[in-house]
Design a protein around this motif. Structure first.
Motif, short mmCIF file in Angstrom:
data_model
loop_
_atom_site.label_atom_id
_atom_site.label_comp_id
_atom_site.label_asym_id
_atom_site.label_seq_id
_atom_site.Cartn_x
_atom_site.Cartn_y
_atom_site.Cartn_z
N PRO A 181 29.76 -27.75 -1.26
CA PRO A 181 30.83 -27.83 -2.34
C PRO A 181 31.32 -26.36 -2.71
O PRO A 181 30.73 -25.40 -2.68
CB PRO A 181 30.03 -28.63 -3.42
CG PRO A 181 29.03 -29.16 -3.08
CD PRO A 181 28.73 -28.35 -1.67
N ARG A 182 32.77 -26.34 -2.86
CA ARG A 182 33.32 -25.12 -3.26
C ARG A 182 33.28 -24.86 -4.73
O ARG A 182 32.85 -25.94 -5.46
CB ARG A 182 34.64 -24.85 -2.73
CG ARG A 182 34.82 -25.14 -1.35
CD ARG A 182 36.22 -25.26 -0.68
NE ARG A 182 36.44 -25.10 0.60
CZ ARG A 182 37.50 -25.93 1.26
NH1 ARG A 182 38.22 -26.60 0.45
NH2 ARG A 182 37.50 -25.85 2.44
N ASP A 183 33.35 -23.75 -5.19
CA ASP A 183 33.49 -23.63 -6.71
C ASP A 183 34.41 -24.55 -7.27
O ASP A 183 34.22 -25.18 -8.59
CB ASP A 183 33.83 -22.30 -7.16
CG ASP A 183 32.93 -21.29 -6.86
OD1 ASP A 183 31.61 -21.66 -6.60
OD2 ASP A 183 33.27 -20.11 -6.61
N GLU A 184 35.62 -24.78 -6.72
CA GLU A 184 36.52 -25.68 -7.26
C GLU A 184 36.68 -27.12 -6.31
O GLU A 184 36.99 -26.59 -5.17
CB GLU A 184 37.91 -25.21 -7.70
CG GLU A 184 38.02 -24.00 -8.79
CD GLU A 184 37.52 -24.66 -10.14
OE1 GLU A 184 38.00 -26.14 -10.18
OE2 GLU A 184 37.14 -23.98 -10.98
N GLU A 185 36.32 -28.29 -6.67
CA GLU A 185 36.86 -29.15 -5.70
C GLU A 185 37.56 -30.41 -6.22
O GLU A 185 37.64 -30.51 -7.29
CB GLU A 185 35.16 -29.79 -5.20
CG GLU A 185 34.46 -28.90 -4.31
CD GLU A 185 35.03 -28.85 -2.97
OE1 GLU A 185 36.14 -29.50 -2.64
OE2 GLU A 185 34.56 -28.05 -2.05
N SER A 186 38.04 -31.18 -5.32
CA SER A 186 38.79 -32.22 -5.47
C SER A 186 38.14 -33.52 -5.95
O SER A 186 36.81 -33.51 -5.50
CB SER A 186 39.79 -32.58 -4.20
OG SER A 186 39.07 -33.20 -3.35
N LYS A 211 34.28 -34.90 -4.21
CA LYS A 211 33.06 -35.02 -5.16
C LYS A 211 32.59 -36.57 -4.86
O LYS A 211 31.46 -36.40 -4.86
CB LYS A 211 33.73 -35.00 -6.55
CG LYS A 211 33.85 -33.43 -7.03
CD LYS A 211 34.06 -33.05 -8.53
CE LYS A 211 34.57 -31.80 -8.79
NZ LYS A 211 35.12 -31.56 -10.28
N LEU A 250 27.93 -34.64 -8.46
CA LEU A 250 29.16 -34.05 -9.00
C LEU A 250 30.06 -35.03 -10.01
O LEU A 250 30.92 -34.47 -10.45
CB LEU A 250 30.19 -33.49 -7.81
CG LEU A 250 29.38 -32.63 -6.96
CD1 LEU A 250 30.35 -32.22 -5.80
CD2 LEU A 250 29.04 -31.35 -7.47
N THR A 251 29.84 -36.20 -9.81
CA THR A 251 30.63 -37.22 -10.80
C THR A 251 29.56 -38.00 -11.48
O THR A 251 28.36 -38.39 -11.12
CB THR A 251 31.20 -37.98 -9.98
OG1 THR A 251 30.64 -39.08 -9.21
CG2 THR A 251 32.29 -37.17 -9.04
#
Length: 242
Positions: free
Chosen positions: A185-190, A194, A228-229
């Protein structure tokens, strides 16, 4: 040659049937290849509820074959694509039932999580079926199925499959991007990433639990720290701790 499914010579009993109009309840006669008909009583036009548009999701001659496609089908074209992607994934992996099974489980969890989270089902499920598609080339080139090699080789294979099936360019780009870093995962993900990431984590943890055993306390720590969710955490607890 006419498509056998549309040729009346191949029709069986039940090819002509009656359906109640959803507006007034009057009986409307359909032939199995009618895309839509107008109710003779109230003039409401509606789609044949028994017509299978599955082939039209990928066939370039669909409109010529079955006439102008109804709006309801066009709105669901991306959703139908996932079924074709699942078939292509199975063809690609051939007799590797372990990887086919893993991709299928990831897709099942992703669908459940995505329903809760409100992600794009076409993107998420296509990515789920194709997320490990780079393994074959990784093992051929590097003798390894390590994550970095999967991610390196996966996007080109995924792109070839999606382009073959006529997927829309934005969907292809997003799915290939997810496949290309699905373990990292990147720092900001869609949201779509996730959902796929959490579904893959569940399937991998499930396999670890069956093989080596994982105590509930460790599973709970992993869920709390690595997912992540909220939907992914909920699905993980049901699957792994239920």
């Amino acid at each position: 040659m006419k498509c056998p499914g549309q040729d009346t010579l191949y029709w069986k009993p039940g090819a002509i049937f009656e359906v109640a109009c959803p507006q007034c309840g009057a009986s409307v006669e359909f032939f199995k290849d009618d895309t839509a008909r107008k109710c003779p009583s109230c003039q409401h036009r509606f789609v044949n509820p028994n017509l299978d548009f599955g082939c039209a999701a990928y066939c370039q001659y669909a409109e010529q074959c079955i006439g102008t496609l109804p709006e309801e089908f066009l709105l669901n074209a991306d959703d139908l694509l996932k079924d074709r992607v699942a078939i292509e994934m199975k063809r690609y992996f051939k007799a590797d039932f372990k990887r086919i099974g893993h991709a299928t489980r990831v897709a099942r969890y992703a669908e459940r999580i995505g329903r809760v989270e409100g992600s794009n089902p076409a993107v998420v499920l296509c990515a789920a079926y194709l997320h490990d598609i780079g393994i074959v080339q990784a093992e051929k080139k590097y003798g390894s199925s390590a994550a970095r090699y999967q991610e390196q080789e996966g996007p080109s294979v995924a792109r070839e499959i999606l382009e073959k099936l006529g997927a829309k360019p934005p969907l292809i780009e997003e799915v290939c991007d997810i496949v290309g870093h699905h373990h990292h995962p990147r720092d900001e993900e869609s949201l779509n990433f996730k959902v796929l990431y959490d579904a893959d984590r569940i399937a991998n943890l499930e396999a670890r639990k069956k093989k080596n055993g994982l105590v509930p306390e460790k599973i709970e720590r992993i869920i709390a720290k690595q997912f992540l969710t909220a939907g992914g955490r909920e699905e993980a607890r049901k699957t792994l701790l239920g």
